[in-house]
Scaffold this motif. Structure first.
Motif, PDB file in Angstrom:
ATOM      1  N   PHE B 312     -39.330 -11.550 -42.019  1.00  0.00           N
ATOM      2  CA  PHE B 312     -40.555 -10.818 -42.335  1.00  0.00           C
ATOM      3  C   PHE B 312     -41.241 -11.512 -43.506  1.00  0.00           C
ATOM      4  CE2 PHE B 312     -38.251  -7.451 -40.182  1.00  0.00           C
ATOM      5  CZ  PHE B 312     -39.236  -6.653 -39.608  1.00  0.00           C
ATOM      6  N   ASP B 313     -42.569 -11.438 -43.508  1.00  0.00           N
ATOM      7  CA  ASP B 313     -43.348 -11.994 -44.607  1.00  0.00           C
ATOM      8  C   ASP B 313     -44.430 -10.968 -44.958  1.00  0.00           C
ATOM      9  OD1 ASP B 313     -44.726 -13.482 -46.424  1.00  0.00           O
ATOM     10  OD2 ASP B 313     -45.293 -15.101 -45.044  1.00  0.00           O
ATOM     11  N   LEU B 314     -44.357 -10.447 -46.165  1.00  0.00           N
ATOM     12  CA  LEU B 314     -45.182  -9.303 -46.565  1.00  0.00           C
ATOM     13  C   LEU B 314     -46.125  -9.676 -47.693  1.00  0.00           C
ATOM     14  CD1 LEU B 314     -45.156  -5.895 -46.857  1.00  0.00           C
ATOM     15  CD2 LEU B 314     -43.849  -6.501 -48.875  1.00  0.00           C
ATOM     16  N   ASP B 315     -47.357  -9.192 -47.589  1.00  0.00           N
ATOM     17  CA  ASP B 315     -48.298  -9.353 -48.701  1.00  0.00           C
ATOM     18  C   ASP B 315     -48.953  -7.995 -48.921  1.00  0.00           C
ATOM     19  OD1 ASP B 315     -50.244  -9.960 -50.512  1.00  0.00           O
ATOM     20  OD2 ASP B 315     -50.934 -11.772 -49.482  1.00  0.00           O
ATOM     21  N   ASP B 316     -48.602  -7.342 -50.025  1.00  0.00           N
ATOM     22  CA  ASP B 316     -49.042  -5.968 -50.274  1.00  0.00           C
ATOM     23  C   ASP B 316     -49.970  -5.920 -51.474  1.00  0.00           C
ATOM     24  OD1 ASP B 316     -49.323  -3.233 -50.555  1.00  0.00           O
ATOM     25  OD2 ASP B 316     -47.251  -2.849 -51.152  1.00  0.00           O
ATOM     26  N   VAL B 338     -41.717  -3.455 -51.212  1.00  0.00           N
ATOM     27  CA  VAL B 338     -41.060  -4.769 -51.193  1.00  0.00           C
ATOM     28  C   VAL B 338     -39.571  -4.628 -50.871  1.00  0.00           C
ATOM     29  CG1 VAL B 338     -40.374  -6.736 -52.644  1.00  0.00           C
ATOM     30  CG2 VAL B 338     -42.724  -5.860 -52.736  1.00  0.00           C
ATOM     31  N   ASN B 339     -38.926  -3.646 -51.482  1.00  0.00           N
ATOM     32  CA  ASN B 339     -37.476  -3.504 -51.307  1.00  0.00           C
ATOM     33  C   ASN B 339     -37.080  -3.007 -49.915  1.00  0.00           C
ATOM     34  OD1 ASN B 339     -36.951  -4.316 -53.894  1.00  0.00           O
ATOM     35  ND2 ASN B 339     -36.782  -2.246 -54.728  1.00  0.00           N
ATOM     36  N   LEU B 340     -37.964  -2.269 -49.260  1.00  0.00           N
ATOM     37  CA  LEU B 340     -37.551  -1.534 -48.065  1.00  0.00           C
ATOM     38  C   LEU B 340     -38.108  -2.078 -46.759  1.00  0.00           C
ATOM     39  CD1 LEU B 340     -37.989   2.035 -49.572  1.00  0.00           C
ATOM     40  CD2 LEU B 340     -35.865   0.772 -49.298  1.00  0.00           C
ATOM     41  N   THR B 341     -39.137  -2.903 -46.824  1.00  0.00           N
ATOM     42  CA  THR B 341     -39.728  -3.392 -45.578  1.00  0.00           C
ATOM     43  C   THR B 341     -38.686  -4.177 -44.774  1.00  0.00           C
ATOM     44  OG1 THR B 341     -41.943  -3.414 -46.482  1.00  0.00           O
ATOM     45  CG2 THR B 341     -41.540  -4.901 -44.629  1.00  0.00           C
ATOM     46  N   GLY B 342     -38.643  -3.910 -43.491  1.00  0.00           N
ATOM     47  CA  GLY B 342     -37.668  -4.576 -42.622  1.00  0.00           C
ATOM     48  C   GLY B 342     -36.267  -4.006 -42.744  1.00  0.00           C
ATOM     49  N   GLY B 343     -36.115  -2.964 -43.568  1.00  0.00           N
ATOM     50  CA  GLY B 343     -34.817  -2.450 -43.983  1.00  0.00           C
ATOM     51  C   GLY B 343     -33.767  -2.177 -42.920  1.00  0.00           C
ATOM     52  N   PRO B 344     -34.119  -1.615 -41.759  1.00  0.00           N
ATOM     53  CA  PRO B 344     -33.068  -1.297 -40.789  1.00  0.00           C
ATOM     54  C   PRO B 344     -32.528  -2.518 -40.033  1.00  0.00           C
ATOM     55  CG  PRO B 344     -35.030   0.085 -40.460  1.00  0.00           C
ATOM     56  CD  PRO B 344     -35.414  -1.030 -41.380  1.00  0.00           C
ATOM     57  N   TYR B 345     -33.156  -3.664 -40.202  1.00  0.00           N
ATOM     58  CA  TYR B 345     -32.853  -4.790 -39.308  1.00  0.00           C
ATOM     59  C   TYR B 345     -32.041  -5.881 -40.002  1.00  0.00           C
ATOM     60  CZ  TYR B 345     -36.054  -1.992 -36.725  1.00  0.00           C
ATOM     61  OH  TYR B 345     -36.629  -0.907 -36.106  1.00  0.00           O
ATOM     62  N   GLN B 349     -33.988 -13.525 -43.446  1.00  0.00           N
ATOM     63  CA  GLN B 349     -35.061 -14.181 -44.203  1.00  0.00           C
ATOM     64  C   GLN B 349     -36.202 -13.216 -44.499  1.00  0.00           C
ATOM     65  OE1 GLN B 349     -34.463 -17.036 -45.446  1.00  0.00           O
ATOM     66  NE2 GLN B 349     -32.606 -17.405 -44.235  1.00  0.00           N
ATOM     67  N   TYR B 350     -36.666 -13.276 -45.728  1.00  0.00           N
ATOM     68  CA  TYR B 350     -37.692 -12.322 -46.152  1.00  0.00           C
ATOM     69  C   TYR B 350     -38.481 -12.902 -47.306  1.00  0.00           C
ATOM     70  CZ  TYR B 350     -39.617  -7.824 -47.857  1.00  0.00           C
ATOM     71  OH  TYR B 350     -40.429  -6.798 -48.254  1.00  0.00           O
ATOM     72  N   ARG B 351     -39.797 -12.742 -47.210  1.00  0.00           N
ATOM     73  CA  ARG B 351     -40.644 -13.127 -48.339  1.00  0.00           C
ATOM     74  C   ARG B 351     -41.603 -11.973 -48.602  1.00  0.00           C
ATOM     75  NH1 ARG B 351     -42.657 -18.706 -47.586  1.00  0.00           N
ATOM     76  NH2 ARG B 351     -43.865 -17.816 -45.895  1.00  0.00           N
ATOM     77  N   ALA B 352     -41.842 -11.689 -49.852  1.00  0.00           N
ATOM     78  CA  ALA B 352     -42.742 -10.584 -50.175  1.00  0.00           C
ATOM     79  C   ALA B 352     -43.564 -10.925 -51.397  1.00  0.00           C
ATOM     80  CB  ALA B 352     -41.949  -9.312 -50.432  1.00  0.00           C
TER      81      ALA B 352
END
Ligand code: FES
Ligand code: FES
Lengths: 160, 785
Positions: B312-316, B338-345, B349-352
């Motif tokens: 996931f790649d997040l821009d909030d 930021v901490n929880l996005t994509g959480g169940p999966y 790799q993660y960028r926020a």
């Protein structure tokens, strides 16, 4: 300056005479002057139903009626309906079903559903939802309230 | 004689004892108190989003009948120190100094710039109209992107409008996107909404100059936090400040913050040496109760053809108003996203990237489920989007990617440590509960007849029982520990004093159940008292789904020690070995035979009134205090999954909510009905944000719909019935095993609703991504307007 009118009304069976500023609404009068704080204020613009009381047998919004307009009339509040036992079964059903959380909407809600029970004892769940759709509750999500009312109506009908 | 069976109250749906008074209109909310010499304060609030005060003339107002004081910010500042809302662990966070009453400049429409105190509220309101204020309007920054660009800087002491920013990336994000078969990308908008507690904010502060004591009756979630704050900012020794929260008419995070007008009310009580009351009316609630959730988010997700999520790649970007809110700050909501996005999966790799910016609108801060409704909605929306593109059923796609139940303890891509979750069990249970495959078949059939139903699923993780890592480490004087004092009364009743507060969740009821089990008395013999810094142990109060898990554990531990102490007394009275004795159903019994040896009423009588009959070297201790702090993990993560069934009228854009399901895992369930009703209420609150609730601001920062007639909250007629079920995975970090449940409904509902609507719109190739999903937006997506 405020105009003041001497007003005599019946509140929960007691006759009360007071000098009331004309601009004071009924719910403020009941709470501030009479000390009946069971009737609540949620919006003061007629939307939430927290201020619901019964005047001459009909439910009204206490924030939309002036206290002086109650002259000569019969006002009933949650305290009166509780003490008379009129809604004891409803209160019990609300309690068992946890149809209240913070309880702020509850007095207004109870007066509103008792009104439905008197008018339409056969009300369906949809009709119950419709009838309370002018009473805002932030806590419960309404389902438990609908359940409690439904249970009470069924019990009352089976006794009738 | 047989011993009465040990009543196991934990796990039973026992009605709340404290509901009785509320049902009869005999509660005591702050505005119900009657106090001698009380005066009322109202505030003169800025009509501008951003303006300099050129002249503020209070003379005429002061001369009005009944007016006791008319005060500006400079005068009040002598009685109340200002504050800056930052936390040490949110690196780089900044915020300007905020005063109880603004001085020189107002930064949002509704900020108080003067106060009038009068004998009655009506008189104070009359006097408000006599205030003369000359304003010089300043440019208002209301758009988040404009704020981020920084062309117009709101606060002269700063060089930009950024309150807080954060970036986070694992090592292989770019590589994951490069090797992906499918990259999906979407932008999501969340409208501001607010808590709309039916009881507005309320505070009655009473200062006793002779003793230098301040007693504050407040509709609050955190009495000890407020005690500390009143003490420090009004310069009164902590022990001289007492904060009491009796009945609270709804809170949801709205009543856990420091509000300038409430601080001003307390300061006025000190200044005027008498009780002063402030009750926010509905209009000022909309202008000043914290708002929440104004976010614009760009999200990308990488996955394989086989349906494996890689990254996931997040821009909030979120706008918080002109000040960060004291003392919790306004950086937490974005931080949670930021901490929880994509959480169940189980992607690695993660960028926020997060930017929290100042704007000239009302302040935003933590409101029920803080960040979760956003993180869940965006994650679940993009997961559905990818499933559609891959031609996979959304439930099946999720099953392939959920963190498996046997993978714990598990650390998520953004570094969240989780003890034990149950995504797979919850998913399986949900699909059975809702009859998923039948609903899908029905959906296809109905489409042929022009009926467009949608099924939406949203899996979630949730932060509960926070440790000191949440606020304490950042320097906030907010306790993550709570305490319980249990006292056996002479009649054999148990009084239970707990630092967690009640605002209708049923906290007091579950404490009574836990105490009854722990001590061995019947639940009707337990009386629980909360919400008074003068009498309860010290603690955090009610927020972040912590009451049951933290306060409940303190009650359990306290109760166990009280039971042991009771047995000490019984052993002495009966001259029996205490190992042979136990407490059951209000009596001391012989464990071998189960025979009753002594009632607690008799034990209490002897211990309190005839201790002369006990040995000289024995002293009974029938009052016990124990505390509990969660420390093993940063949070006790919970999980759950929701589903929504809706029908869209494609001609009007109206959405009918047909049904809603939730399966969640809060560990030990202390009172099933109370938990389910917390979840139901939470779901409807989430539905409100997703469907109708929106604080609409004009470009120049004027709130357009600040009445209950214009701001649409969920009412009974439109709400669905909700089916709730549980998977139970107790946390091993406490003996009770309870995790939080109060925010789960709100966390997951918007995502489920969003996916259901988009599922209904699928045949039209239309999607909505901006909450709330109004008929207008749906018709817009359908190309009809
Ligand atoms: S207070 Fe009267 S309807 Fe809301
Ligand atoms: S129970 Fe809180 S508003 Fe209805």
């Amino acid at each position: 300056m405020d105009t003041i009118i001497e007003t005599t009304l019946t509140i929960n069976g007691e006759s009360v005479t007071r000098r009331i500023p004309v601009r004071q609404n009924l719910v403020d009068f009941l709470r501030e002057e009479i000390g009946l704080t069971g009737t609540h204020i949620g919006c003061e613009h007629g939307v939430c139903g927290a201020c619901t009381v019964r005047v001459d047998g009909k439910i009204v919004r206490g924030c939309l009626m002036l206290a002086v307009q109650a002259d000569g009339r019969n006002v009933e509040t949650i305290e009166g309906l509780s003490d008379s036992g009129e809604i004891a079964d409803l209160q019990d059903a609300f309690h068992k079903r946890n149809a209240l959380q913070c309880g702020f909407c509850t007095p207004g809600m109870l007066l509103t559903v008792q009104d439905l029970a008197l008018q339409n004892p056969q009300a369906t769940r949809e009709q119950i939802r419709e009838h309370i759709s002018g009473n805002y509750c932030r806590c419960t999500g309404y389902q438990a309230i609908v359940d409690a009312v439904e249970t009470t109506l069924i019990a009352r009908n089976s006794k009738a | 004689m047989n011993a009465p069976a040990f009543a196991n109250y934990v796990g039973q749906s026992i009605p709340r004892a404290n509901a009785r008074r509320l049902l009869q209109g005999r509660g005591t909310y702050t505005d119900d108190l009657r106090v001698a010499r009380l005066v009322h304060v109202v505030f003169f609030r800025s009509p501008h989003a951003h303006a300099r005060i050129v002249k503020l003339d209070l003379a005429q107002a002061r001369a009005m009948p009944g007016v006791i004081a008319a005060i500006d910010g400079v005068t009040l500042a002598k009685f109340c120190k200002p504050w800056v809302a930052v936390l040490g662990h949110l690196k780089g966070i900044k915020s300007p100094t905020q005063h109880a009453i603004a001085i020189d400049r107002a930064c949002w429409q509704g900020e108080a710039v003067a106060a009038i105190v009068a004998q009655t509220r009506a008189q104070a309101e009359d006097a408000l109209e006599k205030i003369e204020c000359e304003w010089q309007p300043l440019p208002a920054v209301t758009d988040m992107e404009a704020s981020l660009a920084g062309t117009q800087v709101i606060h002269p002491e700063f060089s930009d409008n950024i309150c807080f920013s954060r970036e986070l990336a694992t090592d292989g994000v770019d590589a994951a996107f490069a090797k992906a078969d499918l990259v999906v990308e979407e932008t999501y908008d969340f409208g501001r909404h607010t808590g709309v507690t039916l009881e507005g904010r309320a505070l009655l502060a009473d200062y006793n100059a002779a003793e230098n004591t301040l007693t504050v009756h407040q509709s609050t979630q955190a009495p000890h936090m407020m005690q500390d704050i009143f003490s420090r900012h009004l310069d009164i020794p902590e022990g001289n400040v007492r904060v009491i929260a009796r009945d609270v008419g709804g809170s949801f995070g709205i009543k856990v913050h420091v509000y300038a007008d409430e601080m001003a009310t307390a300061a006025l009580a000190v200044m005027l040496r008498r009780p002063v009351k402030f009750i926010a009316d509905r209009l000022e609630s909309f202008l000043t109760d914290i708002h929440a959730r104004e976010h614009k988010i760009k999200l990308r997700m990488a996955c394989t053809k086989a349906g494996e999520i890689l990254a996931f790649d997040l821009d909030d970007l979120t706008g918080i108003g002109p000040y960060s809110v004291y003392p919790r700050t306004s950086g937490i909501e974005g931080n949670q996203v930021v901490n929880l996005t994509g959480g169940p999966y189980k992607h690695q790799q993660y960028r926020a990237k997060l930017n929290v910016v100042f704007t000239n609108k009302n302040l935003t801060c933590q409101y029920r489920a803080v960040g979760h409704p956003i993180a869940v909605a965006i994650t679940e929306a993009i997961v559905d989007l990818a499933a559609n593109k891959l031609g996979l059923d959304p439930a099946e796609f999720r099953k392939r990617n959920l963190v498996p139940d046997d993978a714990y303890p598990y650390t998520s891509a953004p570094g969240m440590k989780m003890e034990k979750l149950s995504h797979q069990q919850c998913m399986d249970k949900l699909l059975i509960l809702m009859n998923y495959s039948v609903l899908r078949t029905e959906q296809i059939e109905l489409r042929k007849r022009g009926v467009y139903r949608g099924i939406g699923i949203a899996a979630m993780i949730e932060v509960t029982n926070p440790s000191p890592a949440f606020y304490g480490v950042g320097g906030a004087r907010i306790s993550s520990q709570d305490g319980a004092t249990l006292r056996l009364e002479p009649t054999g009743m148990v009084t239970c004093l707990v630092s967690v507060t009640e605002q209708g969740q049923g906290t007091e009821a579950i404490f009574a159940q836990i105490a009854a089990d722990a001590v061995g008395v019947s639940v009707d013999r337990v009386r629980v008292i909360t919400g008074d810094t003068g009498i309860t142990p010290y603690g955090g109060g009610t927020w972040a789904s912590r009451g049951a898990g933290i306060g409940g554990e303190a009650v359990l531990q306290s109760g166990k020690v009280l039971r042991a102490n009771i047995l000490d007394v019984a052993g002495v009275i009966l001259q029996a070995s205490r190992e042979m004795l136990d407490v059951r159903d209000n009596h001391v019994i012989d464990v071998r035979t189960g025979n009753v040896k002594l009632s607690l009423t008799e034990l209490g009588r002897i211990a309190y009134f005839r201790p002369d009959t006990l040995p000289l070297d024995f002293q009974s201790e029938l009052m016990v205090t124990r505390h509990y702090t969660p420390r093993g993990y940063g949070f006790a993560f919970t999980n759950g999954i929701q589903a929504s069934l809706i029908e869209v009228d494609i001609d009007t854009g109206f959405v009918k909510l047909l049904k809603h399901w939730c399966v969640e895992d809060c560990g030990t369930v202390i009172n099933p009905q109370l938990v389910d009703e917390q979840i139901r209420g939470g779901i409807v609150q989430g539905i409100g944000g997703a469907m109708t609730e929106h604080c609409l601001y004009s470009g120049d920062g004027q709130l357009q719909n600040g009445t209950l007639a214009d701001y649409l909250v969920p009412m009974a007629a439109e709400m669905p019935d909700m089916i709730i079920d549980h998977v139970i995975t107790p946390t091993k970090t406490s003996e009770l095993g309870a995790k939080g449940a109060g925010e789960a409904g709100t966390a997951g509902a918007p995502g489920a609703i969003m996916n259901a609507i988009n599922d209904a719109l699928l045949p039209f190739n239309a999607r909505v991504t901006a909450q709330p999903f109004t008929p207008e937006r749906i018709l817009g997506a359908l190309g009809k307007i």
